[in-house]
Design a protein around this motif. Sequence first.
Motif, mmCIF file in Angstrom:
data_model
loop_
_atom_site.group_PDB
_atom_site.id
_atom_site.type_symbol
_atom_site.label_atom_id
_atom_site.label_comp_id
_atom_site.label_asym_id
_atom_site.label_seq_id
_atom_site.Cartn_x
_atom_site.Cartn_y
_atom_site.Cartn_z
ATOM 1 N N ASN A 21 -8.912 -2.399 -15.511
ATOM 2 C CA ASN A 21 -8.191 -3.294 -14.614
ATOM 3 C C ASN A 21 -7.832 -2.513 -13.362
ATOM 4 O OD1 ASN A 21 -7.285 -5.930 -14.451
ATOM 5 N ND2 ASN A 21 -5.879 -5.730 -16.170
ATOM 6 N N ASP A 22 -7.614 -3.211 -12.264
ATOM 7 C CA ASP A 22 -7.172 -2.560 -11.030
ATOM 8 C C ASP A 22 -5.769 -3.033 -10.682
ATOM 9 O OD1 ASP A 22 -9.612 -1.243 -10.571
ATOM 10 O OD2 ASP A 22 -10.448 -3.003 -9.588
ATOM 11 N N PRO A 23 -4.923 -2.110 -10.220
ATOM 12 C CA PRO A 23 -3.577 -2.526 -9.813
ATOM 13 C C PRO A 23 -3.629 -3.229 -8.468
ATOM 14 C CG PRO A 23 -3.891 -0.238 -9.265
ATOM 15 C CD PRO A 23 -5.131 -0.679 -10.008
ATOM 16 N N SER A 24 -2.575 -3.935 -8.159
ATOM 17 C CA SER A 24 -2.464 -4.500 -6.805
ATOM 18 C C SER A 24 -2.310 -3.341 -5.836
ATOM 19 C CB SER A 24 -1.243 -5.423 -6.712
ATOM 20 O OG SER A 24 -0.047 -4.649 -6.795
ATOM 21 N N ILE A 25 -2.537 -3.583 -4.579
ATOM 22 C CA ILE A 25 -2.396 -2.533 -3.569
ATOM 23 C C ILE A 25 -0.955 -2.025 -3.542
ATOM 24 C CG2 ILE A 25 -1.926 -4.060 -1.608
ATOM 25 C CD1 ILE A 25 -4.169 -0.948 -1.529
ATOM 26 N N ARG A 26 -0.009 -2.908 -3.815
ATOM 27 C CA ARG A 26 1.401 -2.508 -3.857
ATOM 28 C C ARG A 26 1.636 -1.448 -4.934
ATOM 29 N NH1 ARG A 26 5.381 -5.314 -7.057
ATOM 30 N NH2 ARG A 26 7.418 -4.467 -6.599
ATOM 31 N N PHE A 27 1.124 -1.691 -6.140
ATOM 32 C CA PHE A 27 1.294 -0.722 -7.216
ATOM 33 C C PHE A 27 0.526 0.565 -6.921
ATOM 34 C CE2 PHE A 27 2.519 -4.437 -9.873
ATOM 35 C CZ PHE A 27 3.753 -3.953 -10.293
ATOM 36 N N ALA A 28 -0.662 0.443 -6.337
ATOM 37 C CA ALA A 28 -1.445 1.639 -5.992
ATOM 38 C C ALA A 28 -0.680 2.499 -4.983
ATOM 39 C CB ALA A 28 -2.810 1.241 -5.444
ATOM 40 N N ALA A 29 -0.029 1.857 -4.028
ATOM 41 C CA ALA A 29 0.754 2.605 -3.030
ATOM 42 C C ALA A 29 1.929 3.321 -3.693
ATOM 43 C CB ALA A 29 1.246 1.655 -1.938
ATOM 44 N N TYR A 30 2.598 2.669 -4.626
ATOM 45 C CA TYR A 30 3.694 3.327 -5.346
ATOM 46 C C TYR A 30 3.185 4.502 -6.172
ATOM 47 C CZ TYR A 30 7.218 -0.215 -4.241
ATOM 48 O OH TYR A 30 8.119 -1.033 -3.609
ATOM 49 N N LEU A 31 2.033 4.336 -6.802
ATOM 50 C CA LEU A 31 1.457 5.428 -7.581
ATOM 51 C C LEU A 31 1.107 6.620 -6.691
ATOM 52 C CD1 LEU A 31 -0.780 3.287 -9.931
ATOM 53 C CD2 LEU A 31 1.116 4.763 -10.662
ATOM 54 N N ALA A 32 0.546 6.353 -5.528
ATOM 55 C CA ALA A 32 0.231 7.433 -4.593
ATOM 56 C C ALA A 32 1.499 8.161 -4.178
ATOM 57 C CB ALA A 32 -0.494 6.875 -3.365
ATOM 58 N N GLN A 33 2.534 7.411 -3.872
ATOM 59 C CA GLN A 33 3.807 8.023 -3.488
ATOM 60 C C GLN A 33 4.387 8.827 -4.651
ATOM 61 O OE1 GLN A 33 6.634 5.233 -1.901
ATOM 62 N NE2 GLN A 33 8.214 6.771 -1.671
ATOM 63 N N TYR A 34 4.330 8.294 -5.834
ATOM 64 C CA TYR A 34 4.855 8.976 -7.023
ATOM 65 C C TYR A 34 4.165 10.318 -7.231
ATOM 66 C CZ TYR A 34 5.747 9.929 -11.964
ATOM 67 O OH TYR A 34 6.090 10.529 -13.155
#
Length: 88
Positions: A47-60
């Motif tokens: 599955n792919d996350p939404s861009i919002r979740f991907a951005a949070y993961l990158a920040q994390y």
Amino acid sequence: MKEFAERLKQLRSEKGLSLDMVVYDLDKKFHLEINKGHLSRWENDKNDPSIRFAAYLAQYYGVSLDYLLGLTDTRTPADLLAHRRKSN
């Protein structure tokens, strides 16, 4: 987004974190409603996350979204600047 899945799993592994730890940290830091299953499916390219979740993961993980998505091999803008300075 196979590269995304591989990088996500690699970043977690580098930090020695379990899926449970990442879920806990993301909820505490960003108040995200995700669970271990979400992360597992993202890491295993199910599955792919939404861009919002991907951005949070990158920040994390402290990397650029471009890196996490596989658009560049440079982890952060600071790394890119350091590489450019060495080249000059």
